[in-house]
Design a protein around this motif. Structure first.
Motif, PDB file in Angstrom:
ATOM      1  N   GLY A  99      55.942  41.160  59.995  1.00  0.00           N
ATOM      2  CA  GLY A  99      56.040  42.106  61.102  1.00  0.00           C
ATOM      3  C   GLY A  99      55.881  43.552  60.706  1.00  0.00           C
ATOM      4  N   LYS A 100      55.875  43.818  59.419  1.00  0.00           N
ATOM      5  CA  LYS A 100      55.777  45.217  58.965  1.00  0.00           C
ATOM      6  C   LYS A 100      54.357  45.521  58.523  1.00  0.00           C
ATOM      7  CE  LYS A 100      60.132  46.949  57.230  1.00  0.00           C
ATOM      8  NZ  LYS A 100      61.057  46.017  57.861  1.00  0.00           N
ATOM      9  N   LEU A 101      53.860  46.696  58.918  1.00  0.00           N
ATOM     10  CA  LEU A 101      52.550  47.106  58.450  1.00  0.00           C
ATOM     11  C   LEU A 101      52.714  47.730  57.077  1.00  0.00           C
ATOM     12  CD1 LEU A 101      49.674  47.127  59.610  1.00  0.00           C
ATOM     13  CD2 LEU A 101      50.002  49.546  60.043  1.00  0.00           C
ATOM     14  N   LEU A 102      52.118  47.115  56.083  1.00  0.00           N
ATOM     15  CA  LEU A 102      52.300  47.612  54.729  1.00  0.00           C
ATOM     16  C   LEU A 102      51.242  48.628  54.367  1.00  0.00           C
ATOM     17  CD1 LEU A 102      53.081  44.235  53.008  1.00  0.00           C
ATOM     18  CD2 LEU A 102      54.653  45.884  53.977  1.00  0.00           C
ATOM     19  N   TYR A 103      50.078  48.494  54.936  1.00  0.00           N
ATOM     20  CA  TYR A 103      49.004  49.412  54.612  1.00  0.00           C
ATOM     21  C   TYR A 103      48.041  49.463  55.778  1.00  0.00           C
ATOM     22  CZ  TYR A 103      44.815  51.335  52.638  1.00  0.00           C
ATOM     23  OH  TYR A 103      43.716  52.113  52.436  1.00  0.00           O
ATOM     24  N   ALA A 104      47.537  50.645  56.050  1.00  0.00           N
ATOM     25  CA  ALA A 104      46.458  50.762  57.026  1.00  0.00           C
ATOM     26  C   ALA A 104      45.538  51.876  56.567  1.00  0.00           C
ATOM     27  CB  ALA A 104      47.018  51.067  58.415  1.00  0.00           C
ATOM     28  N   GLY A 105      44.270  51.631  56.583  1.00  0.00           N
ATOM     29  CA  GLY A 105      43.316  52.650  56.166  1.00  0.00           C
ATOM     30  C   GLY A 105      42.024  51.997  55.764  1.00  0.00           C
ATOM     31  N   SER A 106      41.134  52.786  55.143  1.00  0.00           N
ATOM     32  CA  SER A 106      39.845  52.211  54.789  1.00  0.00           C
ATOM     33  C   SER A 106      40.009  51.324  53.564  1.00  0.00           C
ATOM     34  CB  SER A 106      38.833  53.316  54.492  1.00  0.00           C
ATOM     35  OG  SER A 106      39.024  53.773  53.169  1.00  0.00           O
ATOM     36  N   ILE A 107      39.073  50.446  53.372  1.00  0.00           N
ATOM     37  CA  ILE A 107      39.198  49.493  52.285  1.00  0.00           C
ATOM     38  C   ILE A 107      39.030  50.197  50.938  1.00  0.00           C
ATOM     39  CG2 ILE A 107      36.798  48.758  52.135  1.00  0.00           C
ATOM     40  CD1 ILE A 107      38.641  45.906  52.445  1.00  0.00           C
ATOM     41  N   LEU A 108      38.221  51.279  50.901  1.00  0.00           N
ATOM     42  CA  LEU A 108      38.054  52.027  49.653  1.00  0.00           C
ATOM     43  C   LEU A 108      39.361  52.695  49.251  1.00  0.00           C
ATOM     44  CD1 LEU A 108      34.514  53.618  50.018  1.00  0.00           C
ATOM     45  CD2 LEU A 108      35.272  51.775  48.479  1.00  0.00           C
ATOM     46  N   ASP A 109      40.038  53.266  50.237  1.00  0.00           N
ATOM     47  CA  ASP A 109      41.331  53.866  49.956  1.00  0.00           C
ATOM     48  C   ASP A 109      42.296  52.835  49.400  1.00  0.00           C
ATOM     49  OD1 ASP A 109      40.500  56.293  50.765  1.00  0.00           O
ATOM     50  OD2 ASP A 109      41.400  56.200  52.767  1.00  0.00           O
ATOM     51  N   ALA A 110      42.205  51.651  49.950  1.00  0.00           N
ATOM     52  CA  ALA A 110      43.096  50.595  49.477  1.00  0.00           C
ATOM     53  C   ALA A 110      42.861  50.340  47.996  1.00  0.00           C
ATOM     54  CB  ALA A 110      42.870  49.315  50.272  1.00  0.00           C
ATOM     55  N   TYR A 111      41.573  50.341  47.614  1.00  0.00           N
ATOM     56  CA  TYR A 111      41.262  50.140  46.196  1.00  0.00           C
ATOM     57  C   TYR A 111      41.853  51.272  45.368  1.00  0.00           C
ATOM     58  CZ  TYR A 111      37.940  46.327  46.609  1.00  0.00           C
ATOM     59  OH  TYR A 111      37.366  45.129  46.792  1.00  0.00           O
ATOM     60  N   GLU A 112      41.599  52.503  45.857  1.00  0.00           N
ATOM     61  CA  GLU A 112      42.081  53.668  45.131  1.00  0.00           C
ATOM     62  C   GLU A 112      43.572  53.542  44.856  1.00  0.00           C
ATOM     63  OE1 GLU A 112      40.550  56.375  43.831  1.00  0.00           O
ATOM     64  OE2 GLU A 112      38.759  55.174  44.258  1.00  0.00           O
ATOM     65  N   ARG A 113      44.274  53.097  45.911  1.00  0.00           N
ATOM     66  CA  ARG A 113      45.710  53.043  45.804  1.00  0.00           C
ATOM     67  C   ARG A 113      46.172  52.102  44.697  1.00  0.00           C
ATOM     68  NH1 ARG A 113      49.951  52.568  49.774  1.00  0.00           N
ATOM     69  NH2 ARG A 113      49.162  53.403  51.683  1.00  0.00           N
ATOM     70  N   VAL A 114      45.470  51.005  44.548  1.00  0.00           N
ATOM     71  CA  VAL A 114      45.996  49.985  43.661  1.00  0.00           C
ATOM     72  C   VAL A 114      45.302  49.947  42.307  1.00  0.00           C
ATOM     73  CG1 VAL A 114      46.713  48.513  45.531  1.00  0.00           C
ATOM     74  CG2 VAL A 114      44.424  48.265  44.574  1.00  0.00           C
ATOM     75  N   ARG A 115      44.197  50.670  42.197  1.00  0.00           N
ATOM     76  CA  ARG A 115      43.414  50.416  41.001  1.00  0.00           C
ATOM     77  C   ARG A 115      44.123  50.844  39.721  1.00  0.00           C
ATOM     78  NH1 ARG A 115      37.977  52.915  40.942  1.00  0.00           N
ATOM     79  NH2 ARG A 115      38.223  53.174  38.715  1.00  0.00           N
ATOM     80  N   GLY A 116      44.853  51.974  39.717  1.00  0.00           N
ATOM     81  CA  GLY A 116      45.428  52.456  38.471  1.00  0.00           C
ATOM     82  C   GLY A 116      44.262  52.888  37.590  1.00  0.00           C
ATOM     83  N   GLY A 117      44.414  52.794  36.267  1.00  0.00           N
ATOM     84  CA  GLY A 117      43.303  53.157  35.394  1.00  0.00           C
ATOM     85  C   GLY A 117      42.328  52.010  35.261  1.00  0.00           C
ATOM     86  N   ASP A 118      41.054  52.357  34.966  1.00  0.00           N
ATOM     87  CA  ASP A 118      40.079  51.294  34.722  1.00  0.00           C
ATOM     88  C   ASP A 118      40.451  50.537  33.451  1.00  0.00           C
ATOM     89  OD1 ASP A 118      38.814  52.166  36.881  1.00  0.00           O
ATOM     90  OD2 ASP A 118      37.019  52.939  35.868  1.00  0.00           O
TER      91      ASP A 118
END
Ligand SMILES: Nc1ncnc2c1ncn2[C@@H]1O[C@H](COP(=O)(O)OP(=O)(O)O)[C@@H](O)[C@H]1O
Ligand SMILES: [Mg+2]
Lengths: 316, 637
Positions: free
Chosen positions: A208-227
């Protein structure tokens, strides 16, 4: 435009939708992702004016779902997660039934129905009984049905569930086509990769909770950390000594752009600092250190990992 | 509870050859505890224990029983007023048999109706909720599933039928009632219920809706009741002899299948205590025959279920629904694939234009008879009954018309009661409801479409009645032409009312059986409960014996009863025209409702008030349902 503000819906003691807020703009294809029972269908039903929310507001094209149900119904196409079929009708009659329910003029019905059948690639099945269609065709018929009254907004609840890969691809193409036609789409799924490619933005919901909303690229940015890069050193030739992986690692660790290096036999696992995007300096440093490289593999972060990272910890 | 197989037995079975294994499985399957009280039984009992409806129905049966008892007691006891205690006791002894009979017959009728509906949903609900496939995927055999379903409902049934036992026992205190006969009566009732339950289960396997299965089972039960009677009547005509039950052992074998006749013989025995023949053999034969029918029905049900299982196994993707679309194809062993093409081809030529009232259009498209075979049977049966009826009964005879009116109205009421009660619930079950809800169709439009569609699909009952009275009887001069003015409003008003209330209940109930129960209760309450209540009130003397209030009330109660008003009109319509005018009264011709007399014109007015009144009431039901609609449907506006 779909705007949801602080939407909450309870079923008894179960909080199905918990203070959910999100916005879907013009021309967007919004992927609504979450595991089973997360509250996707509930949210969509509220938007389709089929369920009353306990609190919060939701508007579709500026119309309030609480007050303007009638008007919303005319401009919104909702396809439930389970396509109910009138199994005693033909495809044509099924579509006529709903065309009539949406008060399409009789003269125009023929053309409209032919149009949506063409779009959903069901023209050849026009006279078949609805119950004799395959699951994929039934889902496409469901989409055809929602298109009859040319709605501005489409809510499709798990349109790809239960489809084989081929039917899935066909469904995806259909949805992209619809987005090109300028419709606002909200499509739910419990599989991220199913929606990632075609969505312009995604929302991730769990319990029931929205954990993330936004573009899919932003989602990557958020989670990627360092390459992350994996480097394999060449195996030593006959009679020569093995290369010194440790000293190569030491060289890299001295660089401020590298976050960490670990060594496993002839393999180096390198993680760069998050802001660092280029990889060439790693090769240069290794070459300068006299290391012969067998393989250089930058790691792609996987979609599903991103999904896991995004949702991990937020819900226990 | 279930006796699990011992490992040793299992091992042995595995080691044995194919045939041996099969026998071992058969033996294990036949272990009675496992067969009767297996997992299906336990789940079903638990589920029914969780439903408030189960207890409500028990309370209702008990309350009705007490009500009927009280009425019978008051009715019989009202003359006891000013007598001595000894006298009263003696009288009470006199009433005891009558009370016993009331209770027995009441139970017989009620339970015979309840039994099939208890089992009717057993398989078809399971299929509608798509849990059947899961059940079929377990190692349970078709027989085990069937028996599990059967025994779990039987428990309900036994509880229902034993509710009356304390009452009957207390009646014995008065004395004068032979215990053996009462026990025989109870035994027969239970047996008939068991048969009804087995038949309900049989029809549940292929039925689309539980109401259909229940209806079919009741139909067969009624066939058992009416068939032998008709056969013997014809036989008697041919032989020119009276073939009443209990006279001729060979005829009795046929009578034994007719449970009301056996109940009748038992009743006679209770009332007189000195019947020329004992009911023993007749009763025994009847029990045996009903038991046989039960076993047969259960065996056939298992076989049918197994056939459905096979059909589903061949086409795993196909929902079970498909196999019931064309029973003949499945029976012929045709596989799913050819069947599918067969369906789409059959409809290839025809694609009808949908009207601007889509809900009504769809309702009207629903076939009245599910299959051509059934239509054929209905038509042939109808013709046979008509030929038999018109050759035996004389149009001159007032009783003929009375019988047509009473039977016809009863048929109309019971058809109308269940006509529309599945309309909304089945859409919910088929998950088409949400889709329909997301269209801009308004509440009133959807509900009225469903009600009118239902009405349309039962046109043949009013048509048959008008055929008899208007086309056959009026021109031949044995029924007055006023029939043309009186009957249509009565027929239409009744059907409209029940179709509308049926849709309303369908919207508010989860299951169609629930909805039709409510609708039957509404009809029963209005047209049977009210008269009983009124009789009760006048019995207690609260209204003043024979006072104006009482007369007005009983006239009103009869006037608002479709059967009552039909009886009143047929009386007036046939009075002093035929030969056996038993109720011909000298003086100007009048229509009588209860103790009121009306001129023909006035009575026509009453009929129209009746018809319009019920139409308005039906409309009110729809409006009420439409008002509750959005909430019940979940729509926000
Ligand atoms: N009508 C209902 N009554 C009670 N609980 C419900 C109802 N509909 C949904 N739920 C519950 O609400 C939660 C969210 O359901 P849903 O929105 O269907 O999830 P999703 O579509 O994301 O799989 C689930 O836990 C579900 O069991
Ligand atoms: Mg869902």
């Amino acid at each position: 435009m779909i705007e949801i503000r602080n939407l909450t819906k309870r079923f008894g003691s179960l909080l199905a939708v918990d203070d959910l807020s999100l916005t879907v703009g013009e021309g967007e294809l919004f992927g609504f992702i979450g595991p089973n029972g997360a509250g996707k269908s509930t949210t969509m039903k509220i938007l389709a004016c089929l369920l009353r929310a306990d609190s919060g507001t939701a508007t579709v094209c500026g119309l309030d779902v609480r007050k303007d149900g009638e008007a919303i119904r005319r401009m919104l196409g909702y396809m439930p997660d389970f396509l109910g079929v009138y199994d005693d009708l033909t495809v044509d009659e099924y579509l006529q039934f709903f065309a009539s329910a949406f008060r399409l003029e009789r003269r125009k019905r023929r053309a409209v129905i032919d149009g949506v059948l063409e779009l959903t690639d069901l023209t050849v099945k026009k006279r078949a009984m609805v119950s004799s269609l395959s699951r994929g065709m039934q889902q496409r018929l469901g989409v055809a049905r929602v298109l009859l009254h040319d709605p501005k907004v489409l809510l499709l609840d798990e349109p790809a569930s239960g489809l084989d890969p081929r039917a899935r691809i066909e469904m995806r193409e259909l949805l992209v086509e619809l987005r090109r036609m300028g419709k606002i789409l909200m499509v739910s799924s419990h599989i991220l990769s199913e929606l990632a490619e075609m969505s312009t933005s995604i929302g991730i919901i769990e319990r029931g909770k929205l954990l993330y909303a936004g573009s899919i690229l932003d989602a990557y940015e958020r989670v990627r950390g360092g390459d992350q890069i994996a480097v394999t050193l060449e195996a030593p030739a006959e009679g020569t000594e093995a290369q010194d992986a440790e000293s190569a690692a030491r060289t890299l660790r001295a660089d401020s752009r590298v976050a960490s290096v670990s060594v496993e036999g002839p393999r180096l696992e390198i993680e760069l600092k998050p802001e660092e995007r280029s990889h060439h300096f790693v090769i240069e440093a290794l070459v300068r250190a006299g290391v012969r490289i067998a393989a250089f593999e930058p790691r792609q972060i996987k979609l599903e990992d991103a999904f896991l990272k995004l949702t991990k910890g937020s819900v226990q | 509870m279930s006796a699990g197989p011992t490992p040793a037995k299992d091992g042995a079975a595995l080691a044995a050859s194919g045939a041996g294994r099969r026998i071992a499985r058969l033996v294990r399957g036949l272990a009675p505890a496992r067969l009767l009280f297996g997992p299906v039984f336990q789940v079903d009992v638990r589920v029914s224990g969780r439903k408030g409806w189960t207890y409500a129905s028990r309370c209702m049966v008990a309350a009705l029983l007490l009500g009927v008892m009280a009425l019978a007691f008051i009715g019989a006891g009202s003359e006891l007023d000013r007598t001595s205690a000894a006298d009263r006791l003696q009288r009470a002894q006199g009433i005891a048999p009558a009370l016993t009979l009331t209770v027995l017959w009441f139970q017989f009728v009620v339970l015979a109706f309840v039994a099939p509906s208890l089992t009717a949903g057993a398989i078809c609900d399971e299929r509608n909720t798509r849990t059947m496939v899961a059940l079929l995927a377990t190692p349970l055999t078709a027989g085990q599933i069937m028996l599990g379903k059967f025994t779990s409902r039987l428990v309900q049934l036994l509880i229902l039928s034993l509710i009356a036992a304390p009452l009957l026992l207390s009646l014995r205190v008065f004395g004068g009632v032979p215990a053996g006969v009462v026990l025989k009566g109870i035994g027969l009732i239970v047996m008939v219920c068991i048969t009804g339950a087995a038949l309900g289960l049989f029809f549940s396997v292929r039925a689309r809706k539980p109401a259909k299965a229940a209806g079919n089972a009741m139909g067969v039960l009624m066939l058992f009741a009416a068939g032998p009677a008709i056969m013997i009547a014809i036989w008697g005509q041919v032989m020119g002899a009276s073939l009443a039950p209990g006279r001729n052992p060979w005829v009795d074998v046929v009578w034994a299948l007719c449970s009301p006749a056996v109940m009748g013989v038992l009743s006679a025995e209770i009332m007189t205590e000195s019947l020329p023949v004992s009911s023993g053999t007749l009763w025994g034969t009847s029990m045996l025959l009903h038991g046989g029918v039960t076993v047969l029905a259960l065996l056939c049900a298992s076989a049918r279920l197994r056939a459905v299982m096979r059909a589903d196994n061949i086409v795993p993707a196909a929902p079970a629904r498909r196999s019931r679309r064309s029973a003949p194809a499945a029976k012929a062993g045709a596989d799913g694939a050819t069947h599918v093409t067969d369906v789409s081809e059959r409809f290839a030529e025809s694609s009808r234009e949908v009207s601007d009232r889509p809900v009504l259009w769809r309702e009207m498209r629903q076939p009245i008879f599910r299959s051509r075979t059934r239509l054929l049977i209905a038509v042939l049966g109808g013709i046979a009954v008509a030929v038999l009826f018109y050759s035996q009964a004389s149009l001159r005879d007032d009783d003929t018309h009375m019988m047509v009116a009473v039977l016809g109205m009863t048929m109309l009421v019971s058809k109308a009661c269940s006509q529309t009660t599945g309309t909304v619930t089945s859409e919910r079950e088929g998950r088409t409801w949400d889709v329909l809800m997301s269209t801009p169709l308004r509440a009133r439009e959807i509900l009225a479409g469903k009600a009118l569609g239902g009405l349309w699909r039962m046109w043949f009952i009013p048509a048959l009645l008008m055929l008899h009275f208007g086309i056959v009887a009026v021109p031949s001069g044995f029924v007055r032409a006023e029939a043309w003015l009186m009957l249509p409003p009565v027929l239409i008003g009744t059907s409209v009312f029940l179709c509308c209330s049926g849709v309303a209940f369908s919207l508010l109930s989860k299951k169609s059986t629930g909805a039709s129960t409510w609708n039957f209760l509404l009809a029963g309450g209005l047209w049977m409960g009210l008269p009983i209540f009124l009789a009760f009130l006048s019995g207690t003397g609260l209204l003043g014996r024979g006072g104006d209030t009482q007369q007005a009330l009983s006239a009103a109660v009869q006037g608002m009863n479709p059967v009552g008003i039909s009886v009143a009109s047929v009386r007036g319509l046939t009075e002093s025209l035929g030969e056996s005018s038993a109720w011909a009264v000298p003086g100007p011709r009048q229509y009588r409702i209860s103790s009121w007399s009306l001129s023909p014109a006035e009575f026509v007015g009453v009929c129209w008030v009746f018809g319009l009144g019920y139409c308005v009431a039906g409309y009110a039901f729809l409006t009420f349902a439409a008002a509750r609609f959005n909430r019940a449907a979940g729509r926000t506006s």
